[in-house]
Scaffold this active site. Structure first.
Site, PDB file in Angstrom:
ATOM      1  N   GLY A   1       0.775  -1.234   0.000  1.00 57.47           N
ATOM      2  CA  GLY A   1       0.000   0.000   0.000  1.00 57.47           C
ATOM      3  C   GLY A   1       0.804   1.281   0.000  1.00 57.47           C
ATOM      4  N   THR A   2       2.074   1.229  -0.408  1.00 60.23           N
ATOM      5  CA  THR A   2       2.906   2.430  -0.306  1.00 60.23           C
ATOM      6  C   THR A   2       2.964   3.274  -1.568  1.00 60.23           C
ATOM      7  OG1 THR A   2       4.894   1.157  -0.869  1.00 60.23           O
ATOM      8  CG2 THR A   2       4.367   1.395   1.470  1.00 60.23           C
ATOM      9  N   SER A   3       2.472   2.764  -2.685  1.00 62.49           N
ATOM     10  CA  SER A   3       2.511   3.546  -3.920  1.00 62.49           C
ATOM     11  C   SER A   3       1.489   2.987  -4.899  1.00 62.49           C
ATOM     12  CB  SER A   3       3.905   3.523  -4.562  1.00 62.49           C
ATOM     13  OG  SER A   3       4.216   2.224  -5.027  1.00 62.49           O
TER      14      SER A   3
ATOM     15  N   TYR B   1       5.418 -13.482 -15.279  1.00 63.45           N
ATOM     16  CA  TYR B   1       4.457 -12.612 -14.606  1.00 63.45           C
ATOM     17  C   TYR B   1       3.031 -12.961 -15.030  1.00 63.45           C
ATOM     18  CZ  TYR B   1       1.934  -8.328 -13.367  1.00 63.45           C
ATOM     19  OH  TYR B   1       1.019  -7.416 -12.872  1.00 63.45           O
TER      20      TYR B   1
END
Length: 250
Positions: free
Chosen positions: A15-17, A151
Site C-alpha cells: 500500500g505504499t505507492s 508474470y
C-alpha cells in the site's frame, strides 16, 4: 463523501505507492481503518502520512510468512476482525523465453502466488463472516505480452485462486473477486518500462492500443476495488473485473 466503510477494518498489502496507495486512501476517505504493508520503512511512513490518521503501516514482505503473521498480529492488537482485504502486493520483470532464470521465476511466484495464498489463508481467523476479499490480478493473465510470460502465468494463477476460494469460503459467505488492471500510471510501471523518455514512449504506444485511448490512473482501479469490497457488490462473487479501457476485449 460516501461512508460505505465507516467503522470497517480494511487491509491493503503493498500500500505504499500506485494502486495500493490510491486504494488505501479511498478506503480511509470512506471511513475505514486501514492497515497497509510495504517493504521499505521510509515509503511506508510517507504513505501513512499521505493517507491520514485512519492508516496504520506494518513493514513486511508478503512473500515471507513471518511478515504476514506480524501484519495480522498488528491488526488483532487494535481490532477484533477484518471486513475487507485487498491483496495487492505483487510485481514482475521482463525476460523472453530463453532468458528466464530460476531466480526470476521464484521471486515472481513467491510474491504473486505464494504471497497471495498465505496472505488470504492467514487472514481467515480474523475475517468476519460475510467479509470481502479482492485479489489484484492483471490483464496480462488473459492475454499474451512479449517477454512477460512468468508474470502473466502468476497472474493467471491469481485469477483462478478467486474461482476456487469462493467454494472453499461459501459457508462463511466470504466473497472473493479479482480486479484486473490494464496499463496503469504507477511508479512500478515506469520502472518496468525503463523510466524517463523510454517509459513515456512505451506508454504512448500502448495507449494507442487501448480503446479508451489512454492509460489508466490508480484512482480508477481503486474505485473498482471499493465497489467489489462494498455491499453494493453483495451478489458479485468470483468475477474478474477488467479495468483496462477495453484492451482485452478486442
Amino acid at each position: 463523501m460516501s461512508t460505505r466503510f465507516e467503522n470497517k477494518v480494511v487491509v491493503v498489502t503493498g500500500g505504499t505507492s500506485g494502486i495500493g496507495l490510491s486504494t488505501a486512501k479511498a478506503f480511509a476517505d470512506e471511513g475505514a481503518s486501514v492497515f497497509i504493508t510495504g517493504r521499505r520503512q521510509d515509503a511506508l511512513d510517507a504513505a501513512v502520512a499521505a493517507i491520514g490518521p485512519r492508516a496504520t503501516g506494518v513493514r513486511g514482505d508478503m512473500s515471507v510468512l513471518a511478515d504476514i503473521d506480524r501484519l495480522y498480529d498488528a491488526v488483532q492488537q487494535r481490532h477484533g476482525q477484518i471486513d475487507a482485504l485487498f491483496v495487492n502486493a505483487g510485481g514482475g520483470s521482463f525476460a523472453p523465453l530463453g532468458a528466464i532464470t530460476e531466480d526470476q521465476y521464484q521471486q515472481t511466484f513467491d510474491t504473486n502466488v505464494k504471497g497471495v495464498i498465505f496472505t488470504v489463508q492467514k487472514a481467515l481467523p480474523l475475517l468476519r463472516d460475510g467479509a470481502a476479499i479482492v485479489l489484484n490480478a492483471s490483464t496480462a493473465g488473459s492475454s499474451g505480452t512479449p517477454a512477460f510470460s512468468v508474470y502473466s502465468a502468476s497472474k493467471a494463477a491469481v485469477r483462478n485462486l478467486a474461482r476456487t476460494w469462493i467454494l472453499d469460503l461459501k459457508d462463511r459467505h466470504i466473497r472473493v473477486n479479482a480486479v484486473s488492471p490494464g496499463v496503469t500510471e504507477t511508479p512500478g510501471l515506469n520502472t518496468a518500462f525503463g523510466g524517463g523518455a523510454q517509459a513515456e514512449g512505451t506508454k504512448a504506444y500502448l495507449a494507442g492500443l487501448i480503446p479508451a485511448g489512454r492509460v489508466g490512473q490508480p484512482e480508477e482501479i481503486a474505485k473498482a476495488v471499493l465497489f467489489l469490497a462494498s455491499e453494493e457488490a453483495s451478489f458479485v462473487n468470483g468475477v474478474e473485473l477488467f479495468v483496462d479501457g477495453g484492451q482485452v476485449q478486442i
